[in-house]
Design an enzyme around this catalytic site. Structure first.
Site, PDB file in Angstrom:
ATOM      1  N   HIS A 102      26.865   9.560  15.064  1.00  0.00           N
ATOM      2  CA  HIS A 102      25.615  10.322  15.142  1.00  0.00           C
ATOM      3  C   HIS A 102      24.893  10.065  16.462  1.00  0.00           C
ATOM      4  O   HIS A 102      25.183   9.107  17.177  1.00  0.00           O
ATOM      5  CB  HIS A 102      24.683   9.969  13.985  1.00  0.00           C
ATOM      6  CG  HIS A 102      24.204   8.544  14.000  1.00  0.00           C
ATOM      7  ND1 HIS A 102      25.021   7.475  13.704  1.00  0.00           N
ATOM      8  CD2 HIS A 102      22.998   8.013  14.304  1.00  0.00           C
ATOM      9  CE1 HIS A 102      24.334   6.357  13.810  1.00  0.00           C
ATOM     10  NE2 HIS A 102      23.100   6.643  14.177  1.00  0.00           N
ATOM     11  N   ASP A 104      20.808   9.567  17.172  1.00  0.00           N
ATOM     12  CA  ASP A 104      19.696   9.254  16.279  1.00  0.00           C
ATOM     13  C   ASP A 104      18.761  10.453  16.056  1.00  0.00           C
ATOM     14  O   ASP A 104      18.314  11.088  17.013  1.00  0.00           O
ATOM     15  CB  ASP A 104      18.879   8.080  16.833  1.00  0.00           C
ATOM     16  CG  ASP A 104      19.666   6.777  16.730  1.00  0.00           C
ATOM     17  OD1 ASP A 104      20.460   6.627  15.783  1.00  0.00           O
ATOM     18  OD2 ASP A 104      19.498   5.914  17.606  1.00  0.00           O
ATOM     19  N   HIS A 250      26.926   7.163  18.462  1.00  0.00           N
ATOM     20  CA  HIS A 250      27.323   5.817  18.058  1.00  0.00           C
ATOM     21  C   HIS A 250      27.633   5.784  16.574  1.00  0.00           C
ATOM     22  O   HIS A 250      27.287   6.707  15.820  1.00  0.00           O
ATOM     23  CB  HIS A 250      26.270   4.777  18.441  1.00  0.00           C
ATOM     24  CG  HIS A 250      24.924   5.021  17.829  1.00  0.00           C
ATOM     25  ND1 HIS A 250      24.098   6.024  18.258  1.00  0.00           N
ATOM     26  CD2 HIS A 250      24.274   4.397  16.824  1.00  0.00           C
ATOM     27  CE1 HIS A 250      22.990   6.013  17.556  1.00  0.00           C
ATOM     28  NE2 HIS A 250      23.059   5.034  16.657  1.00  0.00           N
ATOM     29  N   ARG A 265      15.032  -2.262  15.685  1.00  0.00           N
ATOM     30  CA  ARG A 265      15.279  -1.182  16.649  1.00  0.00           C
ATOM     31  C   ARG A 265      13.974  -0.498  17.013  1.00  0.00           C
ATOM     32  O   ARG A 265      13.190  -0.175  16.113  1.00  0.00           O
ATOM     33  CB  ARG A 265      16.227  -0.150  16.036  1.00  0.00           C
ATOM     34  CG  ARG A 265      16.677   0.902  17.036  1.00  0.00           C
ATOM     35  CD  ARG A 265      17.515   1.988  16.374  1.00  0.00           C
ATOM     36  NE  ARG A 265      16.718   3.164  16.127  1.00  0.00           N
ATOM     37  CZ  ARG A 265      17.118   4.212  15.412  1.00  0.00           C
ATOM     38  NH1 ARG A 265      18.306   4.219  14.836  1.00  0.00           N
ATOM     39  NH2 ARG A 265      16.325   5.248  15.259  1.00  0.00           N
TER      40      ARG A 265
HETATM   41  O1  LIG Z   1      23.506  -1.302  13.478  1.00  0.00           O
HETATM   42  C1  LIG Z   1      24.002  -0.746  14.444  1.00  0.00           C
HETATM   43  O2  LIG Z   1      24.843  -1.255  15.157  1.00  0.00           O
HETATM   44  C2  LIG Z   1      23.555   0.647  14.798  1.00  0.00           C
HETATM   45  C3  LIG Z   1      22.727   1.239  13.735  1.00  0.00           C
HETATM   46  C4  LIG Z   1      22.492   2.674  13.996  1.00  0.00           C
HETATM   47  O3  LIG Z   1      23.357   3.493  13.915  1.00  0.00           O
HETATM   48  C5  LIG Z   1      21.205   3.081  14.451  1.00  0.00           C
HETATM   49  O4  LIG Z   1      20.318   2.245  14.607  1.00  0.00           O
HETATM   50  O5  LIG Z   1      21.061   4.295  14.699  1.00  0.00           O
END
Ligand SMILES: O=C(O)CCC(=O)C(=O)O
Length: 274
Positions: A102, A104, A250, A265
């Site tokens: 995806h 984000d 990612h 995040r």
């Molecule tokens: O936990 C991760 O490595 C990435 C998580 C994820 O896909 C995101 O924060 O959008």
């Protein structure tokens, strides 16, 4: 590209770089900020090791790149800082964030420009890597007739697809963002074209029959996963990954259950894709 205030080591020829010589807990000087920005534009995702960040310092680093984005669906935020998403999994987890390819919150009319993930705890026996893929390369590797077909098309990105029923909270009556974006977008900083559809959010190509749309989206989503466009980042405690959502996708791997992985995040607002 040459840098004076940071050192950069490419992760693969296609995407990613580890950056050293930067302490993200301190305000970046103008030249260092510019070099970190340039490294992100050039490598699409950049990594920093051994960082010690308070929540405020993490947010301040994010704010250097733009306004912080509020997640439209996830209840996993810090109580006093709703701009900070908690990314966690342990033996009680029913889901993790980002288990499929995806970009984000691409369902937002103005999807986030970038995301900065800081992990403080990683699984003791390995696992929990994050994969990243280069969407410039994905676009460039398509044949010319397919590029021509896609160049004029738009697609629907629908939060319903990914968010509905996903979280523990009862989401009856809740609505999720939905937006129409070009399938091939132009990166506002680099001016280059990149593929902008993903498995988590993209539901339909506008103007095509459903069977046509389904087949083309499936072809594109598989194409995005081509190993040569991808890299895999191995986390250590106190690593930071900063990715550009406009030109990279990612995928978080959940191969470490029941072990724990924990981090925060912050996400930076972006603009309307064109
Ligand atoms: O936990 C991760 O490595 C990435 C998580 C994820 O896909 C995101 O924060 O959008």
């Amino acid at each position: 590209m040459s840098y004076q205030t940071i050192e950069l080591r490419k992760s693969t020829p296609s995407i990613g770089a580890e950056i050293s010589g930067v302490d993200l807990s301190q305000p970046l000087g103008n030249q260092q900020f510019q070099e970190v920005h340039d490294a992100l534009m050039d490598r699409l995702v950049i990594f920093f090791r051994d960082q010690k960040l308070s929540v405020e310092q993490h947010m301040d680093f994010g704010r250097r790149f733009g306004k912080l984005h509020m997640h439209p669906a996830s209840p996993d935020v810090l109580p006093d800082h709703p701009e900070v998403l908690v990314i966690k999994a342990d033996d009680k987890a029913k889901y993790i964030a980002g288990e499929d390819w995806h970009s984000d919150v691409s369902c937002d009319p103005e999807p986030p420009m970038g995301s900065i993930l800081y992990l403080t705890e990683v699984p003791p026996d390995g696992g929990g890597d994050t994969m990243f893929a280069n969407m410039y390369l994905a676009y460039e590797a398509l044949s010319e007739p397919i590029r021509k077909l896609l160049d004029g098309l738009t697609a629907i990105h629908d939060g319903e697809k990914y968010y509905r029923g996903r979280y523990a909270n009862d989401d009856r009556g809740k609505t999720y963002p939905r937006a129409e974006h070009p399938i091939v977008r132009t990166h506002p900083a680099t001016g280059k074209k990149c593929l902008f559809v993903n498995r988590s959010f993209t539901t339909r190509i506008v103007g095509l029959r459903k069977t046509e749309s389904d087949a083309i989206l499936e072809m594109l989503c598989r194409h995005v996963e081509t190993p040569e466009f991808c890299m895999r980042f191995k986390w250590q405690p106190n690593s930071v990954a900063f990715w550009d959502n406009r030109c990279a996708q990612h995928h978080a791997l959940w191969d470490y259950y029941p072990n724990k992985r924990y981090g925060h995040r912050v996400t930076i607002c972006g603009d309307k894709p064109y």
